[in-house]
Design a protein around this motif. Structure first.
Motif, PDB file in Angstrom:
ATOM      1  N   THR A 125       5.056  21.992 -11.433  1.00  8.94           N
ATOM      2  CA  THR A 125       4.303  21.379 -10.337  1.00  8.94           C
ATOM      3  C   THR A 125       5.107  21.328  -9.044  1.00  8.94           C
ATOM      4  OG1 THR A 125       2.944  20.101 -11.850  1.00  8.94           O
ATOM      5  CG2 THR A 125       3.088  19.303  -9.590  1.00  8.94           C
ATOM      6  N   ASP A 126       6.373  20.988  -9.113  1.00  8.15           N
ATOM      7  CA  ASP A 126       7.174  20.917  -7.888  1.00  8.15           C
ATOM      8  C   ASP A 126       7.194  22.260  -7.160  1.00  8.15           C
ATOM      9  OD1 ASP A 126       7.788  18.244  -8.229  1.00  8.15           O
ATOM     10  OD2 ASP A 126       9.666  18.656  -9.283  1.00  8.15           O
ATOM     11  N   GLU A 127       7.345  23.341  -7.908  1.00  4.73           N
ATOM     12  CA  GLU A 127       7.372  24.675  -7.303  1.00  4.73           C
ATOM     13  C   GLU A 127       6.000  25.042  -6.732  1.00  4.73           C
ATOM     14  OE1 GLU A 127       8.956  27.952  -5.762  1.00  4.73           O
ATOM     15  OE2 GLU A 127      10.100  26.415  -6.820  1.00  4.73           O
ATOM     16  N   GLN A 128       4.932  24.668  -7.421  1.00  6.05           N
ATOM     17  CA  GLN A 128       3.590  24.959  -6.921  1.00  6.05           C
ATOM     18  C   GLN A 128       3.303  24.204  -5.632  1.00  6.05           C
ATOM     19  OE1 GLN A 128       1.349  23.890 -10.411  1.00  6.05           O
ATOM     20  NE2 GLN A 128       1.113  26.024 -11.045  1.00  6.05           N
ATOM     21  N   ILE A 129       3.733  22.951  -5.565  1.00  9.88           N
ATOM     22  CA  ILE A 129       3.530  22.167  -4.344  1.00  9.88           C
ATOM     23  C   ILE A 129       4.343  22.752  -3.199  1.00  9.88           C
ATOM     24  CG2 ILE A 129       3.986  19.917  -3.276  1.00  9.88           C
ATOM     25  CD1 ILE A 129       3.106  18.632  -5.911  1.00  9.88           C
ATOM     26  N   LYS A 130       5.571  23.142  -3.468  1.00 16.43           N
ATOM     27  CA  LYS A 130       6.418  23.751  -2.441  1.00 16.43           C
ATOM     28  C   LYS A 130       5.794  25.046  -1.920  1.00 16.43           C
ATOM     29  CE  LYS A 130      11.088  25.537  -1.764  1.00 16.43           C
ATOM     30  NZ  LYS A 130      10.711  26.855  -1.313  1.00 16.43           N
ATOM     31  N   THR A 131       5.277  25.861  -2.827  1.00 17.48           N
ATOM     32  CA  THR A 131       4.631  27.109  -2.427  1.00 17.48           C
ATOM     33  C   THR A 131       3.384  26.832  -1.595  1.00 17.48           C
ATOM     34  OG1 THR A 131       5.438  28.189  -4.426  1.00 17.48           O
ATOM     35  CG2 THR A 131       3.608  29.249  -3.296  1.00 17.48           C
ATOM     36  N   TYR A 163       2.815  24.189   0.310  1.00 15.37           N
ATOM     37  CA  TYR A 163       3.247  23.752   1.644  1.00 15.37           C
ATOM     38  C   TYR A 163       3.729  24.931   2.479  1.00 15.37           C
ATOM     39  CZ  TYR A 163       2.883  18.685   1.218  1.00 15.37           C
ATOM     40  OH  TYR A 163       2.406  17.415   1.114  1.00 15.37           O
ATOM     41  N   ASP A 164       4.406  25.863   1.839  1.00 19.09           N
ATOM     42  CA  ASP A 164       4.841  27.053   2.567  1.00 19.09           C
ATOM     43  C   ASP A 164       3.646  27.864   3.058  1.00 19.09           C
ATOM     44  OD1 ASP A 164       7.478  26.372   2.197  1.00 19.09           O
ATOM     45  OD2 ASP A 164       7.797  27.767   0.508  1.00 19.09           O
ATOM     46  N   ASP A 165       2.582  27.931   2.265  1.00 23.11           N
ATOM     47  CA  ASP A 165       1.367  28.641   2.675  1.00 23.11           C
ATOM     48  C   ASP A 165       0.714  27.977   3.878  1.00 23.11           C
ATOM     49  OD1 ASP A 165       1.709  30.447   0.653  1.00 23.11           O
ATOM     50  OD2 ASP A 165       0.190  29.570  -0.670  1.00 23.11           O
ATOM     51  N   VAL A 166       0.766  26.651   3.930  1.00 24.93           N
ATOM     52  CA  VAL A 166       0.151  25.936   5.046  1.00 24.93           C
ATOM     53  C   VAL A 166       0.920  26.170   6.332  1.00 24.93           C
ATOM     54  CG1 VAL A 166      -0.269  23.629   5.991  1.00 24.93           C
ATOM     55  CG2 VAL A 166      -0.953  24.150   3.682  1.00 24.93           C
ATOM     56  N   THR A 167       2.225  26.181   6.229  1.00 25.29           N
ATOM     57  CA  THR A 167       3.037  26.278   7.437  1.00 25.29           C
ATOM     58  C   THR A 167       3.205  27.702   7.936  1.00 25.29           C
ATOM     59  OG1 THR A 167       5.067  26.374   6.116  1.00 25.29           O
ATOM     60  CG2 THR A 167       4.339  24.205   6.865  1.00 25.29           C
ATOM     61  N   THR A 168       2.760  28.680   7.161  1.00 19.22           N
ATOM     62  CA  THR A 168       2.856  30.070   7.590  1.00 19.22           C
ATOM     63  C   THR A 168       1.559  30.454   8.288  1.00 19.22           C
ATOM     64  OG1 THR A 168       4.188  30.532   5.649  1.00 19.22           O
ATOM     65  CG2 THR A 168       3.290  32.421   6.822  1.00 19.22           C
ATOM     66  N   PRO A 169       1.622  30.693   9.582  1.00 19.48           N
ATOM     67  CA  PRO A 169       0.394  31.050  10.289  1.00 19.48           C
ATOM     68  C   PRO A 169      -0.014  32.489   9.961  1.00 19.48           C
ATOM     69  CG  PRO A 169       2.230  31.139  11.787  1.00 19.48           C
ATOM     70  CD  PRO A 169       2.768  30.619  10.484  1.00 19.48           C
ATOM     71  N   ALA A 170      -1.297  32.754  10.118  1.00 17.38           N
ATOM     72  CA  ALA A 170      -1.785  34.114   9.925  1.00 17.38           C
ATOM     73  C   ALA A 170      -1.343  34.966  11.110  1.00 17.38           C
ATOM     74  CB  ALA A 170      -3.302  34.104   9.814  1.00 17.38           C
ATOM     75  N   SER A 171      -1.054  36.215  10.852  1.00 14.97           N
ATOM     76  CA  SER A 171      -0.611  37.083  11.948  1.00 14.97           C
ATOM     77  C   SER A 171      -1.810  37.463  12.815  1.00 14.97           C
ATOM     78  CB  SER A 171       0.066  38.326  11.384  1.00 14.97           C
ATOM     79  OG  SER A 171      -0.830  39.020  10.561  1.00 14.97           O
ATOM     80  N   PRO A 172      -1.608  37.476  14.115  1.00 15.89           N
ATOM     81  CA  PRO A 172      -2.727  37.796  15.009  1.00 15.89           C
ATOM     82  C   PRO A 172      -2.997  39.306  15.021  1.00 15.89           C
ATOM     83  CG  PRO A 172      -0.750  37.437  16.283  1.00 15.89           C
ATOM     84  CD  PRO A 172      -0.406  37.136  14.852  1.00 15.89           C
ATOM     85  N   LYS A 173      -4.222  39.650  15.374  1.00 12.41           N
ATOM     86  CA  LYS A 173      -4.561  41.061  15.554  1.00 12.41           C
ATOM     87  C   LYS A 173      -4.044  41.489  16.925  1.00 12.41           C
ATOM     88  CE  LYS A 173      -8.457  42.655  13.867  1.00 12.41           C
ATOM     89  NZ  LYS A 173      -9.894  42.878  13.762  1.00 12.41           N
ATOM     90  N   ALA A 206     -11.588  28.792  10.633  1.00 10.37           N
ATOM     91  CA  ALA A 206     -11.065  29.341   9.379  1.00 10.37           C
ATOM     92  C   ALA A 206      -9.658  28.827   9.096  1.00 10.37           C
ATOM     93  CB  ALA A 206     -11.071  30.866   9.420  1.00 10.37           C
ATOM     94  N   GLY A 207      -8.842  28.718  10.119  1.00  4.97           N
ATOM     95  CA  GLY A 207      -7.485  28.208   9.931  1.00  4.97           C
ATOM     96  C   GLY A 207      -7.489  26.759   9.462  1.00  4.97           C
ATOM     97  N   GLU A 208      -8.361  25.959  10.065  1.00  3.79           N
ATOM     98  CA  GLU A 208      -8.480  24.560   9.651  1.00  3.79           C
ATOM     99  C   GLU A 208      -8.968  24.455   8.207  1.00  3.79           C
ATOM    100  OE1 GLU A 208     -11.134  22.773  12.437  1.00  3.79           O
ATOM    101  OE2 GLU A 208      -9.929  23.412  14.152  1.00  3.79           O
ATOM    102  N   MET A 209      -9.914  25.305   7.847  1.00  4.06           N
ATOM    103  CA  MET A 209     -10.444  25.292   6.491  1.00  4.06           C
ATOM    104  C   MET A 209      -9.350  25.691   5.485  1.00  4.06           C
ATOM    105  SD  MET A 209     -13.482  24.256   6.880  1.00  4.06           S
ATOM    106  CE  MET A 209     -14.383  24.649   5.419  1.00  4.06           C
ATOM    107  N   ARG A 210      -8.512  26.628   5.871  1.00  2.00           N
ATOM    108  CA  ARG A 210      -7.425  27.062   5.002  1.00  2.00           C
ATOM    109  C   ARG A 210      -6.435  25.927   4.778  1.00  2.00           C
ATOM    110  NH1 ARG A 210      -3.110  29.990   7.373  1.00  2.00           N
ATOM    111  NH2 ARG A 210      -1.486  29.942   5.839  1.00  2.00           N
ATOM    112  N   VAL A 211      -6.102  25.216   5.846  1.00  2.00           N
ATOM    113  CA  VAL A 211      -5.176  24.081   5.733  1.00  2.00           C
ATOM    114  C   VAL A 211      -5.795  22.986   4.864  1.00  2.00           C
ATOM    115  CG1 VAL A 211      -4.065  22.227   7.028  1.00  2.00           C
ATOM    116  CG2 VAL A 211      -3.962  24.562   7.888  1.00  2.00           C
ATOM    117  N   ALA A 212      -7.066  22.682   5.086  1.00  2.68           N
ATOM    118  CA  ALA A 212      -7.731  21.648   4.297  1.00  2.68           C
ATOM    119  C   ALA A 212      -7.802  22.038   2.819  1.00  2.68           C
ATOM    120  CB  ALA A 212      -9.138  21.397   4.844  1.00  2.68           C
ATOM    121  N   ALA A 213      -8.092  23.296   2.531  1.00  2.00           N
ATOM    122  CA  ALA A 213      -8.160  23.751   1.138  1.00  2.00           C
ATOM    123  C   ALA A 213      -6.788  23.674   0.474  1.00  2.00           C
ATOM    124  CB  ALA A 213      -8.700  25.177   1.083  1.00  2.00           C
TER     125      ALA A 213
END
Length: 153
Positions: free
Chosen positions: A31-37, A39-49, A61-68
């Motif tokens: 669980t600790d590793e899953q939570i860390k991963t 959080y890392d997904d939340v803090t990594t922004p999507a690359s712009p086109k 979409a970005g807000e929905m991703r953070v909320a999910a």
């Protein structure tokens, strides 16, 4: 003892609790590793086109991703809490059993092989016949059910 406990199948409940042990252990370990991963997904922004056009037609979409992701973290924490409660309930009962009882239950319910493999393992370990191996299984399971639920199974 409440009259309702007479109608509960503590034997099947003890088998289910025993089979859940590996899952709960895995939840606590990862669980600790899953939570860390997460959080890392939340803090990594999507690359712009590079063409300047929005990536999605949904502006939120970005807000929905953070909320999910935050919802997923809450689920991980709830599972972890449930696993800790399970271990606090199960481990004291498991420790009450003798080494022989634990060996028999591990062979029958936590092993990777078939039922015949478990019987053969118990027979070889204790130098007994098949019928005695099944009797050892029944006695060990009754002791576990008694330790978990506080009554004779």
């Amino acid at each position: 003892m409440h009259v309702m406990t007479k109608y509960l199948d503590t034997r099947k409940a003890a088998i289910s609790a025993l089979q859940d042990f590996a899952v709960m252990e895995q939840i606590i370990d990862t669980t600790d590793e899953q939570i860390k991963t997460a959080y890392d997904d939340v803090t990594t922004p999507a690359s712009p086109k590079l063409d300047g056009m929005p990536r999605h037609t949904d502006l939120h979409a970005g807000e929905m991703r953070v909320a999910a992701t935050l919802d997923r973290i809450d689920i991980y924490r709830a599972r972890y809490t449930q696993a800790r409660e399970y271990m606090a309930w199960f481990l004291p009962a498991w420790q009450l059993l003798t080494d022989d009882d634990r060996f028999v239950l591990e062979a029958f319910f936590l092993g990777d092989g078939t039922q015949d493999d478990a019987v053969q393992t118990v027979c070889d370990h204790f130098y007994v016949e098949r019928t005695s191996a099944y009797q050892k299984k029944s006695r060990a399971l009754a002791r576990l059910a008694s330790a978990l639920y506080g009554q004779a199974a």
